[in-house]
Design an enzyme around this catalytic site. Sequence first.
Site, PDB file in Angstrom:
ATOM      1  N   GLY A   1       7.545  40.157  -8.584  1.00 45.24           N
ATOM      2  CA  GLY A   1       7.484  39.921  -7.613  1.00 45.24           C
ATOM      3  C   GLY A   1       8.742  39.806  -6.692  1.00 45.24           C
ATOM      4  O   GLY A   1       9.358  40.024  -7.083  1.00 45.24           O
TER       5      GLY A   1
ATOM      6  N   SER B   1       2.023  47.511 -12.254  1.00 45.95           N
ATOM      7  CA  SER B   1       1.560  48.754 -12.583  1.00 45.95           C
ATOM      8  C   SER B   1       1.333  48.627 -13.862  1.00 45.95           C
ATOM      9  O   SER B   1       1.890  48.292 -15.434  1.00 45.95           O
ATOM     10  CB  SER B   1       2.501  49.332 -12.822  1.00 45.95           C
ATOM     11  OG  SER B   1       1.971  51.052 -13.147  1.00 45.95           O
TER      12      SER B   1
ATOM     13  N   ASP C   1      12.688  33.741  -9.866  1.00 45.63           N
ATOM     14  CA  ASP C   1      12.520  32.884 -10.590  1.00 45.63           C
ATOM     15  C   ASP C   1      13.779  32.918 -12.172  1.00 45.63           C
ATOM     16  O   ASP C   1      13.982  31.399 -12.659  1.00 45.63           O
ATOM     17  CB  ASP C   1      11.866  33.679 -12.207  1.00 45.63           C
ATOM     18  CG  ASP C   1       9.546  33.416 -11.659  1.00 45.63           C
ATOM     19  OD1 ASP C   1       9.994  32.904 -10.782  1.00 45.63           O
ATOM     20  OD2 ASP C   1       9.305  33.806 -12.461  1.00 45.63           O
TER      21      ASP C   1
ATOM     22  N   ARG D   1       9.970  13.884   1.870  1.00 45.34           N
ATOM     23  CA  ARG D   1      10.621  12.999   0.911  1.00 45.34           C
ATOM     24  C   ARG D   1      10.848  11.703   2.217  1.00 45.34           C
ATOM     25  O   ARG D   1      10.185  10.807   2.330  1.00 45.34           O
ATOM     26  CB  ARG D   1      12.448  13.008   0.458  1.00 45.34           C
ATOM     27  CG  ARG D   1      12.932  12.002  -0.073  1.00 45.34           C
ATOM     28  CD  ARG D   1      14.791  11.981  -0.447  1.00 45.34           C
ATOM     29  NE  ARG D   1      14.809  12.664  -1.499  1.00 45.34           N
ATOM     30  CZ  ARG D   1      13.932  11.888  -2.795  1.00 45.34           C
ATOM     31  NH1 ARG D   1      13.886  10.515  -2.279  1.00 45.34           N
ATOM     32  NH2 ARG D   1      14.370  12.313  -3.627  1.00 45.34           N
TER      33      ARG D   1
ATOM     34  N   GLU E   1      12.669  12.039  -9.312  1.00 47.36           N
ATOM     35  CA  GLU E   1      12.206  11.020 -10.343  1.00 47.36           C
ATOM     36  C   GLU E   1      12.565  12.181 -11.521  1.00 47.36           C
ATOM     37  O   GLU E   1      13.303  11.011 -12.700  1.00 47.36           O
ATOM     38  CB  GLU E   1      10.979  10.943 -10.212  1.00 47.36           C
ATOM     39  CG  GLU E   1      11.205   9.082 -11.325  1.00 47.36           C
ATOM     40  CD  GLU E   1      11.450   7.780 -10.704  1.00 47.36           C
ATOM     41  OE1 GLU E   1      12.300   8.563  -9.474  1.00 47.36           O
ATOM     42  OE2 GLU E   1      12.185   7.571 -11.426  1.00 47.36           O
TER      43      GLU E   1
HETATM   44  O1  F6P Z   1       7.556  36.275 -10.846  1.00 47.90           O
HETATM   45  C1  F6P Z   1       7.884  35.686  -9.503  1.00 47.90           C
HETATM   46  C2  F6P Z   1       6.813  34.778  -9.087  1.00 47.90           C
HETATM   47  O2  F6P Z   1       6.840  34.344  -7.776  1.00 47.90           O
HETATM   48  C3  F6P Z   1       6.589  33.442 -10.036  1.00 47.90           C
HETATM   49  O3  F6P Z   1       7.321  32.626 -10.057  1.00 47.90           O
HETATM   50  C4  F6P Z   1       5.238  33.710 -10.286  1.00 47.90           C
HETATM   51  O4  F6P Z   1       4.148  32.719 -11.176  1.00 47.90           O
HETATM   52  C5  F6P Z   1       4.454  35.107  -9.726  1.00 47.90           C
HETATM   53  O5  F6P Z   1       5.546  35.367  -9.147  1.00 47.90           O
HETATM   54  C6  F6P Z   1       3.485  34.840  -8.731  1.00 47.90           C
HETATM   55  O6  F6P Z   1       3.166  36.140  -8.313  1.00 47.90           O
HETATM   56  P1  F6P Z   1       1.944  37.085  -8.002  1.00 47.90           P
HETATM   57  O7  F6P Z   1       2.181  37.188  -6.513  1.00 47.90           O
HETATM   58  O8  F6P Z   1       1.866  37.692  -8.078  1.00 47.90           O
HETATM   59  O9  F6P Z   1       0.678  35.751  -7.553  1.00 47.90           O
END
Ligand code: F6P
Length: 320
Positions: free
Chosen positions: A11, A73, A128, A155, A188
Amino acid sequence: MRRIGVLTSGGDAPGMNAAIRAVVRHALGRKLEVIGIRRGYAGLLAGELQPLTRAGVANILQRGGTILGTSRSEEFRTKEGRARAAAVLRGAAIEGLVVIGGEGTFHGASLLGEEQAVAVAGVPGTIDNDVYGTDFTIGFDTAINTALEAIDRIRDTAASHDRLFFVEVMGRTSGEIALGVGVAGGAEDVLVSDTATDLEALAAEVRQSWQRGKRSSIVVVAERGEPGRVFRLAEEVRVLTQLEPRVGVLGHIQRGGTPTARDRILASKLGAAAVDILLDGGGTMAAEAGGKVVRVPLEDTWAKRRELPADLLALVRDLA
Ligand code: F6P
């Protein structure tokens, strides 16, 4: 070593471009040529290579995404795929490789290093914040600030309508974004896992706070590889509380945008450090721990699990 390669994988994350710039400029200053590899490991296998110059990485520091493109990949997950990738590197006389990505990227990178004797250096880049060995990954700070801005807006409407909101944030295997946003956004509660106990405790807490006179609440939900799971959880809490919650899913909005100063600084430090790692033979990830740049064995970055900061969850509940 005369020529190195750099790629981004998995990502994308804000700050990856700042890391690419740092790799290129630090390397050029050490008389190394730099080849940019497009679309991560998929592009490496397809031989998508382009020389990167000092001017070629001008004006990218402030841009989100990755100018090199990225991918996940399947072929690189196989031993044959990694052997083919190493042959592409050898064919282009690339003697060391900087990989910018998350734990999946580093898993592949460390196998490439072991099986094919390629010098590899890692730079942790993922929103992440789930990579072992570094306090922060590049992109996390931007992502939680983006999510926070959205939550502040939610909010406003939650308070105006006396509503309970469930907001889902990203994080495939980890609840770090949810916990950060939960503390900073005054949630919360934060649902990192979804055990029945968590939901019942949450429902009891919401009922009690409503009895105390509270009229709006935000619960942050970690996606945990199941985008949209928040709808299921909100429905369960609706049944338990008889309230009518609303749901928001922030999704990929959290992955884009201009990197914060903190992410640009981290990316610049770690990008430069990764080049030094290659000059020393590779095999580690550049990381920041306790404010210092350190080196973490690539294998540890995916084989060891990073602990979720449980104290943050306790803090969210304490301050709700
Ligand atoms: O690993 C980064 C991330 O943005 C995660 O938080 C998320 O679950 C995932 O990639 C989403 O991946 P994709 O863009 O392939 O849907």
